[in-house]
Design a protein around this motif. Structure first.
Motif, mmCIF file in Angstrom:
data_model
loop_
_atom_site.group_PDB
_atom_site.id
_atom_site.type_symbol
_atom_site.label_atom_id
_atom_site.label_comp_id
_atom_site.label_asym_id
_atom_site.label_seq_id
_atom_site.Cartn_x
_atom_site.Cartn_y
_atom_site.Cartn_z
ATOM 1 N N VAL A 99 0.921 -1.201 0.070
ATOM 2 C CA VAL A 99 -0.003 0.020 -0.129
ATOM 3 C C VAL A 99 0.949 1.411 -0.155
ATOM 4 O O VAL A 99 0.883 2.233 -0.550
ATOM 5 C CB VAL A 99 -1.104 0.235 1.154
ATOM 6 C CG1 VAL A 99 -1.592 1.437 1.390
ATOM 7 C CG2 VAL A 99 -1.897 -0.925 1.184
ATOM 8 N N VAL A 100 1.840 1.366 0.836
ATOM 9 C CA VAL A 100 2.826 2.388 1.006
ATOM 10 C C VAL A 100 3.634 2.666 -0.316
ATOM 11 O O VAL A 100 3.604 3.848 -0.971
ATOM 12 C CB VAL A 100 3.740 2.377 2.071
ATOM 13 C CG1 VAL A 100 4.794 3.290 2.193
ATOM 14 C CG2 VAL A 100 2.837 2.377 3.420
ATOM 15 N N THR B 225 1.657 4.247 -3.157
ATOM 16 C CA THR B 225 1.482 5.835 -2.947
ATOM 17 C C THR B 225 2.717 6.515 -3.089
ATOM 18 O O THR B 225 2.421 7.319 -4.125
ATOM 19 C CB THR B 225 0.750 6.071 -1.363
ATOM 20 O OG1 THR B 225 -0.327 5.120 -1.408
ATOM 21 C CG2 THR B 225 0.433 7.588 -1.198
ATOM 22 N N THR B 226 3.647 6.055 -2.453
ATOM 23 C CA THR B 226 4.929 6.856 -2.648
ATOM 24 C C THR B 226 5.698 6.919 -4.093
ATOM 25 O O THR B 226 6.304 7.779 -4.300
ATOM 26 C CB THR B 226 5.768 6.390 -1.330
ATOM 27 O OG1 THR B 226 6.375 5.303 -1.549
ATOM 28 C CG2 THR B 226 5.280 6.773 -0.126
ATOM 29 N N ARG B 227 5.525 5.386 -4.434
ATOM 30 C CA ARG B 227 6.335 4.946 -5.883
ATOM 31 C C ARG B 227 8.020 5.246 -5.621
ATOM 32 O O ARG B 227 8.650 5.458 -6.507
ATOM 33 C CB ARG B 227 5.990 6.015 -7.030
ATOM 34 C CG ARG B 227 4.341 5.786 -7.081
ATOM 35 C CD ARG B 227 3.992 6.391 -8.493
ATOM 36 N NE ARG B 227 2.733 6.642 -8.581
ATOM 37 C CZ ARG B 227 1.724 5.576 -8.901
ATOM 38 N NH1 ARG B 227 2.244 4.460 -8.947
ATOM 39 N NH2 ARG B 227 0.550 5.917 -9.222
ATOM 40 N N ARG C 117 -1.747 4.475 4.632
ATOM 41 C CA ARG C 117 -2.238 5.380 3.688
ATOM 42 C C ARG C 117 -1.702 6.665 3.748
ATOM 43 O O ARG C 117 -1.145 7.768 3.070
ATOM 44 C CB ARG C 117 -3.468 5.217 3.142
ATOM 45 C CG ARG C 117 -3.686 3.691 2.469
ATOM 46 C CD ARG C 117 -5.135 3.718 1.969
ATOM 47 N NE ARG C 117 -5.463 2.501 1.548
ATOM 48 C CZ ARG C 117 -6.010 1.657 2.416
ATOM 49 N NH1 ARG C 117 -6.572 1.611 3.546
ATOM 50 N NH2 ARG C 117 -6.051 0.227 1.844
ATOM 51 N N ARG C 118 -2.269 7.003 5.311
ATOM 52 C CA ARG C 118 -2.034 8.651 5.714
ATOM 53 C C ARG C 118 -0.533 8.897 5.876
ATOM 54 O O ARG C 118 -0.318 9.903 5.298
ATOM 55 C CB ARG C 118 -2.911 8.376 7.006
ATOM 56 C CG ARG C 118 -4.227 8.761 7.028
ATOM 57 C CD ARG C 118 -4.798 8.882 8.318
ATOM 58 N NE ARG C 118 -6.276 8.943 8.432
ATOM 59 C CZ ARG C 118 -6.990 9.135 9.438
ATOM 60 N NH1 ARG C 118 -6.243 9.062 10.679
ATOM 61 N NH2 ARG C 118 -8.170 9.011 9.258
ATOM 62 N N ALA D 5 1.725 7.703 4.234
ATOM 63 C CA ALA D 5 2.311 7.456 2.625
ATOM 64 C C ALA D 5 2.024 8.884 2.136
ATOM 65 O O ALA D 5 2.709 9.466 1.353
ATOM 66 C CB ALA D 5 1.872 6.340 1.947
ATOM 67 N N VAL D 6 0.853 9.385 2.128
ATOM 68 C CA VAL D 6 0.109 10.378 1.665
ATOM 69 C C VAL D 6 1.213 11.724 2.094
ATOM 70 O O VAL D 6 1.440 12.701 1.478
ATOM 71 C CB VAL D 6 -1.308 10.569 1.638
ATOM 72 C CG1 VAL D 6 -1.727 12.320 1.497
ATOM 73 C CG2 VAL D 6 -1.857 9.743 0.666
ATOM 74 N N VAL E 192 4.623 11.831 0.529
ATOM 75 C CA VAL E 192 4.532 12.303 -0.736
ATOM 76 C C VAL E 192 4.278 13.956 -0.649
ATOM 77 O O VAL E 192 4.967 14.777 -1.347
ATOM 78 C CB VAL E 192 3.397 11.553 -1.587
ATOM 79 C CG1 VAL E 192 3.052 12.575 -2.937
ATOM 80 C CG2 VAL E 192 3.711 10.230 -2.032
#
Length: 190
Positions: free
Chosen positions: A42-43, A46-48, A87-88, A90-91, A94
């Motif tokens: 998941v991370v 998001t971060t790629r 998710r939080r 990771a966002v 970013v």
């Protein structure tokens, strides 16, 4: 069934989190082993960035260890809670990276446009005054040849045409003028 997790897995996660809430390192290690692949997936999505993903996963599990008691079973599953944290974070990562990149670009652009240092300006003015003074010690013919070719940006051929002299004569005047300038500028300033 939430998030492709079987009910038995949900209960295992819940039991392990209860152990984490009591400070049991073995329970934390087992919970980590059972969930880390999913959290990392998941991370990373998001971060790629593998580097950022590894850091965020670490932050997530540190949070789980330190704040396991904040988990509320009425609001969802243990895995759901951990993935929401992932998710939080990771966002947030970013956003932080984007802000940092923008700030660095803005700083680089403003650095390129900054006003020169006052000391540098003073030194440049001093050197320009020394050059003007040294030019006064050249003959008018030498000064015209040097100014056109070095300061005016003309080629030797163009300067010769402008001054109406043969190319060889112009080159001789430039060479003699530059030697006299060098002698004057290398002498200690008075």
């Amino acid at each position: 069934m939430t998030l492709d997790v079987l009910p038995s897995q949900q209960s295992v996660h819940a039991v392990l989190l209860e152990g984490v809430q009591r400070g049991e390192e073995a329970a934390f290690r087992d919970l980590y082993d059972l969930t880390r692949a999913r959290v990392h997936q998941v991370v990373l999505a998001t971060t790629r960035s593998p580097e950022h993903a590894a850091e965020v996963v670490q932050e997530v599990y540190l949070y789980v260890w330190l704040h396991a008691t904040t988990f509320d079973a009425d609001r969802g599953s243990v895995l759901g809670w951990i993935l929401m944290l992932a998710r939080r974070r990771a966002v947030d990562r970013v956003r932080h990276v984007v802000r940092t990149n923008r700030r660095e670009q803005r700083d680089a652009a403003s650095t390129a446009l900054t006003v020169p240092d006052v000391a540098d300006l003073g030194l440049a003015r001093h050197e320009a005054a020394r050059l003007r003074g040294a030019l006064q010690h050249l003959s008018e013919l030498q000064r015209d040849a040097v100014v056109l070719t070095f300061l005016g940006g003309y080629t030797h051929e163009q300067a010769a045409v402008l001054l109406g002299v043969p190319l060889g004569t112009l080159k001789t005047r430039v060479r003699a003028g530059v030697m006299r300038l060098r002698h004057r500028l290398e002498a200690p300033a008075a």
